[in-house]
Design an enzyme around this catalytic site. Structure first.
Site, PDB file in Angstrom:
ATOM      1  N   SER A   1      -2.825  -7.865   2.454  1.00 19.52           N
ATOM      2  CA  SER A   1      -3.079  -7.822   3.893  1.00 19.52           C
ATOM      3  C   SER A   1      -3.439  -9.210   4.413  1.00 19.52           C
ATOM      4  CB  SER A   1      -4.228  -6.857   4.201  1.00 19.52           C
ATOM      5  OG  SER A   1      -3.890  -5.558   3.806  1.00 19.52           O
TER       6      SER A   1
ATOM      7  N   LYS B   1     -15.702  -6.923   3.947  1.00 18.54           N
ATOM      8  CA  LYS B   1     -14.950  -7.925   4.699  1.00 18.54           C
ATOM      9  C   LYS B   1     -15.081  -7.699   6.199  1.00 18.54           C
ATOM     10  CE  LYS B   1     -11.409  -7.549   1.110  1.00 18.54           C
ATOM     11  NZ  LYS B   1     -10.099  -6.983   0.818  1.00 18.54           N
TER      12      LYS B   1
ATOM     13  N   HIS C   1       0.847  -1.200   0.000  1.00 15.83           N
ATOM     14  CA  HIS C   1       0.000   0.000   0.000  1.00 15.83           C
ATOM     15  C   HIS C   1       0.883   1.251   0.000  1.00 15.83           C
ATOM     16  CE1 HIS C   1      -3.069  -2.713   2.236  1.00 15.83           C
ATOM     17  NE2 HIS C   1      -3.539  -2.549   1.019  1.00 15.83           N
TER      18      HIS C   1
ATOM     19  N   ARG D   1      -2.963  -5.904  -8.871  1.00 20.18           N
ATOM     20  CA  ARG D   1      -1.845  -6.818  -8.705  1.00 20.18           C
ATOM     21  C   ARG D   1      -1.874  -7.956  -9.705  1.00 20.18           C
ATOM     22  NH1 ARG D   1      -3.264  -7.461  -2.618  1.00 20.18           N
ATOM     23  NH2 ARG D   1      -5.196  -7.029  -3.705  1.00 20.18           N
TER      24      ARG D   1
HETATM   25  P1  ADP Z   1     -10.023  -3.562  -0.573  1.00 16.24           P
HETATM   26  O1  ADP Z   1     -10.718  -4.385   0.451  1.00 16.24           O
HETATM   27  O2  ADP Z   1     -10.777  -2.324  -0.953  1.00 16.24           O
HETATM   28  O3  ADP Z   1      -9.531  -4.320  -1.768  1.00 16.24           O
HETATM   29  P2  ADP Z   1      -7.250  -3.462   0.363  1.00 16.24           P
HETATM   30  O4  ADP Z   1      -6.789  -2.830   1.622  1.00 16.24           O
HETATM   31  O5  ADP Z   1      -7.119  -4.930   0.237  1.00 16.24           O
HETATM   32  O6  ADP Z   1      -8.755  -2.961   0.193  1.00 16.24           O
HETATM   33  O7  ADP Z   1      -6.508  -2.791  -0.859  1.00 16.24           O
HETATM   34  C1  ADP Z   1      -6.629  -1.438  -1.168  1.00 16.24           C
HETATM   35  C2  ADP Z   1      -6.060  -1.175  -2.545  1.00 16.24           C
HETATM   36  O8  ADP Z   1      -4.653  -1.410  -2.525  1.00 16.24           O
HETATM   37  C3  ADP Z   1      -6.611  -2.099  -3.639  1.00 16.24           C
HETATM   38  O9  ADP Z   1      -6.758  -1.357  -4.827  1.00 16.24           O
HETATM   39  C4  ADP Z   1      -5.541  -3.142  -3.797  1.00 16.24           C
HETATM   40  O10 ADP Z   1      -5.536  -3.677  -5.108  1.00 16.24           O
HETATM   41  C5  ADP Z   1      -4.298  -2.315  -3.548  1.00 16.24           C
HETATM   42  N1  ADP Z   1      -3.175  -3.135  -3.068  1.00 16.24           N
HETATM   43  C6  ADP Z   1      -3.156  -4.004  -2.034  1.00 16.24           C
HETATM   44  N2  ADP Z   1      -1.948  -4.574  -1.889  1.00 16.24           N
HETATM   45  C7  ADP Z   1      -1.167  -4.047  -2.866  1.00 16.24           C
HETATM   46  C8  ADP Z   1       0.183  -4.250  -3.276  1.00 16.24           C
HETATM   47  N3  ADP Z   1       0.974  -5.136  -2.672  1.00 16.24           N
HETATM   48  N4  ADP Z   1       0.630  -3.525  -4.311  1.00 16.24           N
HETATM   49  C9  ADP Z   1      -0.173  -2.662  -4.969  1.00 16.24           C
HETATM   50  N5  ADP Z   1      -1.461  -2.448  -4.651  1.00 16.24           N
HETATM   51  C10 ADP Z   1      -1.955  -3.114  -3.624  1.00 16.24           C
END
Ligand code: ADP
Length: 159
Positions: free
Chosen positions: A129, A42, A17, A91
């Site tokens: 995450s 979630k 992130h 990703r």
């Molecule tokens: P959500 O539940 O909305 O998907 P996340 O916290 O899982 O929320 O992710 C938020 C954003 O960050 C999403 O667009 C996800 O694709 C992106 N993201 C998560 N991990 C990575 C990573 N390792 N590299 C790039 N983008 C990421």
């Protein structure tokens, strides 16, 4: 001012992130709001205030960034912040279908706001995450994937 919102669950905030926010806020946008979703699809390990706090601590060294919690429609929240762009990360192929659906819907709800996608840096392409939580629960070393504050918080949760 070129402003973006970066919405997500951030349960918890990872270096993946951060990498995305860092690139967006230094190279593309004047300001990036990291928008931590209250009402997520979630069930989360961390509460909203914990997730906000951990994101803030992980981003302490970056400029032009603000972390805020939100509830309700993202496009309305973006408009209030004067943001013209929703930033998301893509990703793997499996991210695509959901992101495509959501950006199309957001476009219908407010055609003034564009969704923009960044791909991760190579070293974070696999990072999520949920994977970090799984490793932490099993007692693995997550120090390469999260800030020290997130690492400590995860270790406390899984004690
Ligand atoms: P959500 O539940 O909305 O998907 P996340 O916290 O899982 O929320 O992710 C938020 C954003 O960050 C999403 O667009 C996800 O694709 C992106 N993201 C998560 N991990 C990575 C990573 N390792 N590299 C790039 N983008 C990421």
């Amino acid at each position: 001012m070129n402003i973006a919102v970066y919405p997500g669950t951030f349960d918890p905030f990872t270096n993946g992130h951060k990498d995305l926010v860092q690139r967006a806020s230094t190279n593309i946008f004047d300001k990036v709001y990291v928008c931590v979703a209250e009402n997520s699809r979630k069930e989360t390990l961390f509460s909203l205030s914990e997730r906000i706090n951990l994101a803030e601590k992980s981003l302490i060294d970056l400029k032009n960034i603000e972390v805020i919690g939100f509830d309700g429609l993202l496009v309305d929240f973006a408009e209030k912040l004067n943001a013209k762009v929703i930033l998301r990360g893509l990703r793997v192929v499996s991210d695509f279908e959901y992101e495509f659906q959501m950006s199309s819907m957001n476009k219908k709800l407010n055609h003034n706001i564009e969704s923009i996608f960044l791909t991760p840096s190579e070293s974070y392409a696999f990072l999520s995450s949920s994977l970090v939580k799984e490793i932490a629960e099993l007692g693995g070393d997550i120090s390469k994937f999260v800030s020290s504050e997130v690492k400590d918080a995860l270790q406390t949760k899984y004690k």
